[in-house]
Design a protein around this motif. Sequence first.
Motif, short mmCIF file in Angstrom:
data_model
loop_
_atom_site.label_atom_id
_atom_site.label_comp_id
_atom_site.label_asym_id
_atom_site.label_seq_id
_atom_site.Cartn_x
_atom_site.Cartn_y
_atom_site.Cartn_z
N GLY A 119 0.67 -1.20 0.02
CA GLY A 119 0.25 0.25 0.56
C GLY A 119 0.61 1.28 -0.09
N HIS A 120 1.89 1.43 0.86
CA HIS A 120 2.63 2.77 0.78
C HIS A 120 3.37 2.73 -0.44
CE1 HIS A 120 5.41 5.67 2.54
NE2 HIS A 120 6.02 4.68 2.06
N SER B 74 11.66 10.70 3.59
CA SER B 74 11.89 11.42 2.37
C SER B 74 11.26 10.89 0.67
CB SER B 74 13.66 10.89 2.27
OG SER B 74 14.10 11.69 3.43
N GLY B 75 10.96 10.05 1.12
CA GLY B 75 10.69 8.67 0.27
C GLY B 75 9.60 9.71 0.12
N VAL B 76 7.71 10.02 1.31
CA VAL B 76 7.12 10.40 0.91
C VAL B 76 6.95 11.77 0.10
CG1 VAL B 76 4.69 11.06 1.91
CG2 VAL B 76 6.10 9.27 2.71
N LEU C 3 0.34 8.29 7.04
CA LEU C 3 1.18 8.29 5.67
C LEU C 3 0.85 7.87 4.24
CD1 LEU C 3 4.85 9.70 6.57
CD2 LEU C 3 2.87 11.07 6.42
N THR C 4 0.72 7.01 4.60
CA THR C 4 0.06 6.93 2.89
C THR C 4 -1.84 6.85 2.95
OG1 THR C 4 1.62 4.55 2.98
CG2 THR C 4 -0.71 4.19 1.61
N ASN C 5 -2.25 6.63 3.54
CA ASN C 5 -3.64 7.40 3.81
C ASN C 5 -3.46 8.86 3.72
OD1 ASN C 5 -4.29 4.43 4.43
ND2 ASN C 5 -4.59 4.88 6.75
N PRO D 101 4.31 17.43 1.05
CA PRO D 101 5.10 17.85 2.62
C PRO D 101 5.14 17.80 3.36
CG PRO D 101 3.95 18.94 0.76
CD PRO D 101 3.45 18.34 0.28
N VAL D 102 6.16 16.97 4.17
CA VAL D 102 6.58 16.02 5.46
C VAL D 102 7.75 16.26 6.59
CG1 VAL D 102 6.11 14.10 7.13
CG2 VAL D 102 5.14 14.03 4.49
N ARG D 103 6.66 17.35 7.41
CA ARG D 103 8.03 17.83 9.00
C ARG D 103 7.84 16.99 9.53
NH1 ARG D 103 7.02 21.01 12.88
NH2 ARG D 103 9.16 22.50 13.69
N MET D 104 9.41 16.39 9.97
CA MET D 104 9.06 15.00 11.31
C MET D 104 9.44 15.81 12.59
SD MET D 104 10.39 11.53 10.76
CE MET D 104 12.24 12.45 11.69
#
Length: 431
Positions: free
Chosen positions: A228-229, A300-302, A338-340, A308-311
């Motif tokens: 899924g991801h 990074s892959g997402v 993150l997949t959802n 845009p992702v902030r961790m």
Amino acid sequence: MKDPTPEAARDQDWSAGASPLTRQVQRALQRVRAFDRRRPLVWDVTLTAFYVTVSLIDYSSGGWRTIARNLDAPHPLVLLLCLGFSVPLLWRRSHPMAVLLAMAPVSLVNSWTGILLQAALLQFIVVFNLALRGSRKPVLWTLPLITAPTVIGALRFPEDSWDLQVFPALWGYTMVVLLAMAVRTRKEYTAALVERARQLEVERDQQARLAAAAERTRIAREMHDIIGHNLSVITGLADGGSYAAKKHPERAGQALEAIAGTSREALTELRRLLGVLRDDTPPADLTPQPGLADLDSLVSGVRSAGLPVRMRMRGTPAEDADTAGRELTVYRVVQEALTNTMKHAGPTARATVDVGHGPSGLTVTVTDDGHGHSAPATDGRGLTGMRERTALYDGTLEAGPLPRPPGGWQVRMHLPSTPGPSGPREEDEIP
């Protein structure tokens, strides 16, 4: 009467480890019992015919005269008594009490007339069958049926001391009953052992089925998360590459390279997972499962797929607090969340991943500000998988929409702490 010993117990070979002669005897007895169960009438007729023949030989040869008190008894009466003791044995197993009652008047006449046929001992065969298959009360009723004629004969023909005539009958009766009880106890004990073994086999099969079901669930959960991801990332990269190819062809090439890398990563994980299903599995791959240290590459892959992702990571984990299994659970939950978001939050959504270590345990929060999040609330497989993973470590997981404005969706997981010291650390943000 029904034999209390189950078929499995009676067919079981209990001679393992015995001497060759003992095993041969056991096999012969098992064949005889098996034939008796298939054709009980044949065995009953054969045994009855044997005792009838012996009784008639005793009658015709005059052997009964050696112990008789009345040598002038009419021969037809002697013949009738011989048949009265032997013929009813045909029904000794099906109706033992009725057979014993039928023999009682024959035994009484035998003692009263002083004929004293040795065929009277055939009553003990009926007593044995009754004690072997019947209840205790009918067995007690057989005592007067056996001893009363003997006492009457001792009183009517007091040539010897009466106790020499009565006590042998009592001892014979006692020995027959005890022998039947011993055989019955052994059969019931053997049946109990066989039933216990059967129950253990059933429990073993049930445990194997439960273990197989749990393993299937684990594999299905892993495959759902991996496929899924990675497919969501590949879809995002393909859409972005298709859009960029019209204006910036070089970015399309970057997107294709990212798709190739993501595909290879997915294939590697799938091969490692499906390898356990093979019968001829080679030595296990020692590549570690993803954990907290791999969240950077996941994010990074997402990001490369267009989200845009902030961790943010806070606190210091306790020593030996985060095992490989707990870290894999955190990784898969973040991956699924993150997949959802990529699937349902919309093209303008942004996400935040917050991983915090504290005295009470590890808390992971994945939040987005999208507006298309209706599917995850009903996505049974993904949400159920996250909750199952969390429950393995006594954790809790909450997922649901955020109030508007600004709206969005949040997944919050908490894993309780394990024994070990912990201490705070300055906040470390990964842009």
